[in-house]
Design a protein around this motif. Structure first.
Motif, short mmCIF file in Angstrom:
data_model
loop_
_atom_site.label_atom_id
_atom_site.label_comp_id
_atom_site.label_asym_id
_atom_site.label_seq_id
_atom_site.Cartn_x
_atom_site.Cartn_y
_atom_site.Cartn_z
N ALA A 85 -75.91 -53.97 -69.17
CA ALA A 85 -75.15 -55.22 -69.08
C ALA A 85 -76.07 -56.43 -69.09
CB ALA A 85 -74.30 -55.21 -67.81
N ASP A 86 -77.22 -56.32 -68.44
CA ASP A 86 -78.20 -57.41 -68.45
C ASP A 86 -78.74 -57.66 -69.86
OD1 ASP A 86 -77.99 -57.82 -65.74
OD2 ASP A 86 -79.75 -56.63 -65.22
N ALA A 87 -78.89 -56.58 -70.62
CA ALA A 87 -79.51 -56.70 -71.94
C ALA A 87 -78.57 -57.26 -73.00
CB ALA A 87 -80.04 -55.33 -72.39
N THR A 88 -77.30 -56.87 -72.94
CA THR A 88 -76.38 -57.28 -74.00
C THR A 88 -76.07 -58.77 -73.93
OG1 THR A 88 -74.53 -56.63 -72.58
CG2 THR A 88 -75.28 -55.01 -74.19
N PRO A 89 -75.90 -59.42 -75.07
CA PRO A 89 -75.62 -60.85 -75.07
C PRO A 89 -74.20 -61.19 -74.65
CG PRO A 89 -75.69 -60.00 -77.31
CD PRO A 89 -76.14 -58.88 -76.42
N ALA A 90 -73.27 -60.25 -74.77
CA ALA A 90 -71.88 -60.52 -74.42
C ALA A 90 -71.66 -60.45 -72.91
CB ALA A 90 -70.96 -59.51 -75.11
N ASP A 91 -70.58 -61.06 -72.45
CA ASP A 91 -70.21 -61.01 -71.05
C ASP A 91 -69.40 -59.73 -70.82
OD1 ASP A 91 -69.62 -61.55 -68.43
OD2 ASP A 91 -68.08 -63.03 -68.86
N GLU A 106 -72.99 -58.34 -81.66
CA GLU A 106 -72.01 -58.64 -82.70
C GLU A 106 -72.42 -58.00 -84.02
OE1 GLU A 106 -69.77 -62.49 -84.76
OE2 GLU A 106 -71.26 -62.77 -83.17
N GLY A 107 -71.55 -57.13 -84.54
CA GLY A 107 -71.85 -56.44 -85.78
C GLY A 107 -72.73 -55.22 -85.59
N GLY A 108 -73.10 -54.92 -84.33
CA GLY A 108 -74.00 -53.81 -84.05
C GLY A 108 -73.28 -52.51 -83.73
N PRO A 109 -74.02 -51.49 -83.32
CA PRO A 109 -73.42 -50.19 -83.01
C PRO A 109 -72.61 -50.22 -81.71
CG PRO A 109 -75.75 -50.18 -82.45
CD PRO A 109 -75.48 -51.49 -83.16
N ASN A 143 -77.15 -67.50 -80.39
CA ASN A 143 -76.69 -67.71 -79.03
C ASN A 143 -77.10 -66.52 -78.19
OD1 ASN A 143 -75.36 -68.63 -76.83
ND2 ASN A 143 -73.32 -68.09 -77.53
N ARG A 144 -78.14 -66.67 -77.40
CA ARG A 144 -78.67 -65.53 -76.65
C ARG A 144 -79.20 -65.98 -75.30
NH1 ARG A 144 -82.04 -66.92 -80.62
NH2 ARG A 144 -81.01 -65.48 -82.03
N ALA A 171 -76.61 -63.60 -66.30
CA ALA A 171 -76.74 -64.78 -67.16
C ALA A 171 -75.88 -64.58 -68.40
CB ALA A 171 -78.20 -64.98 -67.55
N ARG A 172 -75.14 -65.60 -68.78
CA ARG A 172 -74.24 -65.52 -69.93
C ARG A 172 -74.58 -66.65 -70.90
NH1 ARG A 172 -69.37 -68.09 -70.22
NH2 ARG A 172 -69.26 -68.29 -67.95
N ALA A 173 -74.78 -66.28 -72.15
CA ALA A 173 -75.13 -67.25 -73.17
C ALA A 173 -73.98 -68.21 -73.41
CB ALA A 173 -75.50 -66.54 -74.47
#
Length: 206
Positions: A85-91, A106-109, A143-144, A171-173
């Motif tokens: 969860a910390d690593a992914t850019p999404a909330d 986004e657009g990833g696996p 946006n990261r 942290a949320r972008a």
């Protein structure tokens, strides 16, 4: 044999959840002073024989889920889920803790959190970090969340835990070029009351 082993593991994790609750109580400043300790980490090392990393991992896991899920999942997998969860850019912290399938970027696996092992989760987190690092190196657009912002969220989580408040910060972008915003995860009634009481006490001391 396997059923007996599974029961033993669940019993062990239930015990570790109680340890995590004890650590939360032990973080009270008055109790630490009574023990002659300056921090939860020194107190846990002296009186419980626990390392700093073990203390942090137990407190973070217990702050993210309830006793039932802590026992069922185990603190190691919960921490791996939080690392992802910390690593992914999404909330997506709530989705990950609910063991849903998520898109790594986004657009990833996609990864099915429920079906994933601890190794799968940590590998996915490393994959996300590598992808974002590659994007950062190739372009300043996007946006990261920056590593320093992730670090600040971790510091906030640990600071809250010192005051007996079991909440996880993430942290949320926001918009490209703008600083991250910070969310608190695990806002159950007990955590909200602890936070309100801590802020009220601070205001009275001014």
């Amino acid at each position: 044999m396997l059923a007996r082993a599974k029961t033993a593991l669940e019993t062990a994790e239930a015990g570790l959840y109680e340890v995590a609750l004890a650590l939360r109580d032990l973080s009270d400043a008055k109790l630490l002073a009574a023990l002659g300790e300056k921090s939860i980490h020194t107190a846990a090392a002296t009186h419980l024989g626990l390392s700093r990393s073990t203390v942090d991992r137990l407190r973070r896991a217990a702050g993210a889920v309830d006793a039932t899920r802590f026992t069922a999942l185990g603190h190691t997998k919960i921490n791996a889920m939080l690392e992802l969860a910390d690593a992914t850019p999404a909330d997506d912290t709530e989705a990950i803790l609910a063991e849903r399938a998520i898109v790594l970027w986004e657009g990833g696996p996609t990864i099915d959190v429920k079906a994933s092992s601890v190794k799968d989760l940590t590998s996915a987190a490393a994959q996300v970090r590598a992808h974002l690092a590659e994007r950062t190196g190739g372009s300043k657009r996007g946006n990261r969340v920056k590593p320093a912002e992730h670090a600040l969220a971790k510091t906030l989580t640990e600071t809250l835990a010192v005051h007996g408040i079991a909440l996880a910060a993430k942290a949320r972008a926001t918009r490209p070029g703008s600083p991250a915003r910070y969310d608190l995860v695990g806002l159950d009634q007990e955590a909200v009351l602890a936070l309100v009481n801590a802020l009220t006490a601070k205001r009275k001391t001014r």
